[in-house]
Motif scaffolding. Structure first.
Motif, PDB file in Angstrom:
ATOM      1  N   UNK A  36      48.017  55.864  38.239  1.00  0.00           N
ATOM      2  CA  UNK A  36      48.836  55.669  37.206  1.00  0.00           C
ATOM      3  C   UNK A  36      48.061  54.502  36.526  1.00  0.00           C
ATOM      4  N   UNK A  37      48.112  54.396  34.907  1.00  0.00           N
ATOM      5  CA  UNK A  37      47.394  53.515  34.180  1.00  0.00           C
ATOM      6  C   UNK A  37      48.531  53.245  32.928  1.00  0.00           C
ATOM      7  N   UNK A  38      48.347  52.028  32.607  1.00  0.00           N
ATOM      8  CA  UNK A  38      48.803  51.443  31.489  1.00  0.00           C
ATOM      9  C   UNK A  38      48.074  51.534  30.303  1.00  0.00           C
ATOM     10  N   UNK A  39      48.502  51.915  29.083  1.00  0.00           N
ATOM     11  CA  UNK A  39      47.725  51.598  27.932  1.00  0.00           C
ATOM     12  C   UNK A  39      48.644  50.394  27.130  1.00  0.00           C
ATOM     13  N   UNK A  56      55.049  47.037  39.624  1.00  0.00           N
ATOM     14  CA  UNK A  56      53.699  46.825  39.014  1.00  0.00           C
ATOM     15  C   UNK A  56      52.730  47.217  40.494  1.00  0.00           C
ATOM     16  N   UNK A  57      53.198  47.388  41.521  1.00  0.00           N
ATOM     17  CA  UNK A  57      52.344  47.900  42.653  1.00  0.00           C
ATOM     18  C   UNK A  57      52.125  49.166  42.570  1.00  0.00           C
ATOM     19  N   UNK A  58      52.832  49.767  41.837  1.00  0.00           N
ATOM     20  CA  UNK A  58      52.701  51.347  41.567  1.00  0.00           C
ATOM     21  C   UNK A  58      51.701  51.706  40.442  1.00  0.00           C
ATOM     22  N   UNK A  59      51.158  50.763  39.851  1.00  0.00           N
ATOM     23  CA  UNK A  59      50.296  50.724  38.829  1.00  0.00           C
ATOM     24  C   UNK A  59      48.830  50.546  38.989  1.00  0.00           C
ATOM     25  N   UNK A  60      48.216  51.403  38.935  1.00  0.00           N
ATOM     26  CA  UNK A  60      46.476  51.323  39.532  1.00  0.00           C
ATOM     27  C   UNK A  60      45.946  50.477  38.606  1.00  0.00           C
ATOM     28  N   UNK A  61      46.059  50.523  37.278  1.00  0.00           N
ATOM     29  CA  UNK A  61      45.043  49.869  36.469  1.00  0.00           C
ATOM     30  C   UNK A  61      45.687  49.636  34.986  1.00  0.00           C
ATOM     31  N   UNK A  62      44.784  49.009  34.292  1.00  0.00           N
ATOM     32  CA  UNK A  62      45.387  48.529  32.616  1.00  0.00           C
ATOM     33  C   UNK A  62      44.291  48.848  31.734  1.00  0.00           C
ATOM     34  N   UNK A  63      44.553  49.554  30.858  1.00  0.00           N
ATOM     35  CA  UNK A  63      43.549  49.775  29.526  1.00  0.00           C
ATOM     36  C   UNK A  63      44.228  48.989  28.574  1.00  0.00           C
ATOM     37  N   UNK A  64      43.436  48.147  27.591  1.00  0.00           N
ATOM     38  CA  UNK A  64      43.825  47.143  26.839  1.00  0.00           C
ATOM     39  C   UNK A  64      42.939  47.564  25.413  1.00  0.00           C
ATOM     40  N   UNK A  65      43.679  47.762  24.408  1.00  0.00           N
ATOM     41  CA  UNK A  65      43.072  48.150  23.116  1.00  0.00           C
ATOM     42  C   UNK A  65      42.487  46.684  22.014  1.00  0.00           C
ATOM     43  N   UNK A  66      43.655  45.857  22.418  1.00  0.00           N
ATOM     44  CA  UNK A  66      43.273  44.304  21.422  1.00  0.00           C
ATOM     45  C   UNK A  66      44.273  43.725  21.797  1.00  0.00           C
ATOM     46  N   UNK A  67      43.761  42.254  21.551  1.00  0.00           N
ATOM     47  CA  UNK A  67      44.894  40.930  21.875  1.00  0.00           C
ATOM     48  C   UNK A  67      45.623  40.943  20.755  1.00  0.00           C
ATOM     49  N   UNK A  68      46.929  41.333  20.940  1.00  0.00           N
ATOM     50  CA  UNK A  68      48.027  40.554  20.293  1.00  0.00           C
ATOM     51  C   UNK A  68      49.332  40.578  21.078  1.00  0.00           C
ATOM     52  N   UNK A  69      50.357  39.893  20.834  1.00  0.00           N
ATOM     53  CA  UNK A  69      51.338  39.632  21.952  1.00  0.00           C
ATOM     54  C   UNK A  69      52.073  41.035  22.414  1.00  0.00           C
ATOM     55  N   UNK A  90      51.495  48.172  49.707  1.00  0.00           N
ATOM     56  CA  UNK A  90      50.379  47.329  49.080  1.00  0.00           C
ATOM     57  C   UNK A  90      50.707  46.047  49.206  1.00  0.00           C
ATOM     58  N   UNK A  91      49.648  45.216  49.595  1.00  0.00           N
ATOM     59  CA  UNK A  91      49.762  43.795  50.067  1.00  0.00           C
ATOM     60  C   UNK A  91      49.472  42.864  48.767  1.00  0.00           C
ATOM     61  N   UNK A  92      49.684  41.721  49.035  1.00  0.00           N
ATOM     62  CA  UNK A  92      49.410  40.965  47.696  1.00  0.00           C
ATOM     63  C   UNK A  92      47.991  40.559  47.841  1.00  0.00           C
ATOM     64  N   UNK A  93      47.456  40.410  46.373  1.00  0.00           N
ATOM     65  CA  UNK A  93      45.845  40.199  46.390  1.00  0.00           C
ATOM     66  C   UNK A  93      45.557  38.891  47.146  1.00  0.00           C
ATOM     67  N   UNK A  94      46.531  37.765  47.244  1.00  0.00           N
ATOM     68  CA  UNK A  94      46.040  36.619  47.978  1.00  0.00           C
ATOM     69  C   UNK A  94      45.820  36.978  49.572  1.00  0.00           C
ATOM     70  N   UNK A  95      46.373  38.155  49.932  1.00  0.00           N
ATOM     71  CA  UNK A  95      46.579  38.457  51.274  1.00  0.00           C
ATOM     72  C   UNK A  95      45.610  39.471  51.653  1.00  0.00           C
ATOM     73  N   UNK A  96      44.791  39.788  50.748  1.00  0.00           N
ATOM     74  CA  UNK A  96      43.658  40.918  50.886  1.00  0.00           C
ATOM     75  C   UNK A  96      43.952  42.186  50.221  1.00  0.00           C
ATOM     76  N   UNK A  97      45.069  42.285  49.524  1.00  0.00           N
ATOM     77  CA  UNK A  97      45.567  43.328  48.710  1.00  0.00           C
ATOM     78  C   UNK A  97      44.578  43.901  47.707  1.00  0.00           C
ATOM     79  N   UNK A  98      44.812  44.923  47.250  1.00  0.00           N
ATOM     80  CA  UNK A  98      43.794  45.703  46.040  1.00  0.00           C
ATOM     81  C   UNK A  98      44.096  44.962  44.877  1.00  0.00           C
ATOM     82  N   UNK A  99      43.130  44.568  44.148  1.00  0.00           N
ATOM     83  CA  UNK A  99      43.388  44.303  42.439  1.00  0.00           C
ATOM     84  C   UNK A  99      43.320  45.436  41.933  1.00  0.00           C
ATOM     85  N   UNK A 100      44.484  45.499  41.043  1.00  0.00           N
ATOM     86  CA  UNK A 100      44.477  46.493  39.881  1.00  0.00           C
ATOM     87  C   UNK A 100      43.090  46.674  39.125  1.00  0.00           C
TER      88      UNK A 100
END
Length: 287
Positions: A36-39, A56-69, A90-100
């Protein structure tokens, strides 16, 4: 009905920057196999995700088109929750979990970090309280091919591979002088694509040129014409060839879209609304 081999897009929010009824545009793409990815990830995205029964832990990645709020202000919430919190297995990143993972044109990516750095840089490592970087929170996907700059100093397009699918982030005309990209997402076999506008004005020639290999278009739309237009004016969209209109879903619209529905549908367009799901391979809406 959706099966594990399909590739779908679900609108979590389908409205424009100031929409209250339909929410800022944020969409969930599910790849064959289930990733699962977000656009885009606007300011309402954390609540939209919650309403969809996801975290958020069920989202594997993020695609961004441009920067507006309305496209990135939810990313701070995403980054902090994944960094500091665990959920399920899914562990926290600070504890070695995967980064999206994170995918955006390099010029857009630079502006994303410029926007988020004021908060995300504050990670203490040793004696440095400002050691946080974009890579602290996300695993960056780098392009493997690109086109040279056109009228702007950044590359005209960058091509990425994601889950075996090619994604082209191609610069489009939104706010003059600002990096902003449409997306060409490879679906199915051959060079078939689903096309996503991000935010941009209507490039009729380009849209017609890619029609033979496009299964579905998602285009931002406004019924308000004004000097210096930065979105897809319906007065131009309605002039597109029928073959393009019949494949197009209008999104990022204002809250008065129902006032225009009869006109829109009479021309073959579909109206994108929250919770609608589209099969990107066939271009059809999924019940």
């Amino acid at each position: 009905m959706v099966d594990g081999s399909s590739m779908t897009l679900r609108f979590l929010g389908s409205g424009g920057a100031f929409s209250r009824q339909y929410g800022t545009t944020c969409s969930l793409v599910t790849f064959p196999g289930g990733e699962r990815w977000l656009i885009d990830c606007g300011r309402q995205a954390p609540d939209q995700l919650w309403d969809a029964g996801l975290d958020w832990h069920e989202i594997d990645g993020q695609i961004v088109t441009h920067v507006h709020g309305d496209h990135i202000f939810g990313l701070e919430d995403f980054a902090f929750q994944r960094y500091y919190q665990a959920s399920g297995e899914v562990s926290a990143i600070m504890c070695g979990g995967p980064r999206p993972r994170f995918l955006a044109h390099s010029a857009v990516r630079d502006e994303v970090w410029e926007s988020l750095a004021a908060s995300l840089r504050y990670l203490k490592v040793g004696d440095n309280p400002r050691a946080g970087t974009f890579d602290s929170y996300f695993e960056m996907i780098e392009p493997h091919a690109w086109e040279q700059p056109g009228q702007n100093p950044w590359r005209h397009s960058e091509t990425f591979t994601l889950n075996g699918h090619q994604i082209v982030a191609r610069e489009s005309e939104h706010v003059p002088g600002k990096p902003s990209c449409s997306l060409e997402i490879e679906v199915g076999q051959g060079d078939r694509i689903a096309w996503w506008s991000g935010d941009c004005t209507v490039d009729a020639g380009f849209l017609a040129a890619i029609e033979p290999r496009t299964t579905i278009y998602f285009h931002d739309c406004t019924f308000t014409d004004y000097p210096g237009q930065v979105h897809g004016a319906f007065s131009l969209l309605e002039k597109l060839p029928k073959s393009v209109r019949d494949k197009m879903v209008l999104m990022h619209h204002e809250d008065d879209i129902e006032d225009h529905r009869a006109q829109v549908e009479a021309l073959g367009f579909r109206v994108g609304l929250p919770d609608q799901v589209y099969d990107l391979v066939t271009g059809r809406r999924v019940d």
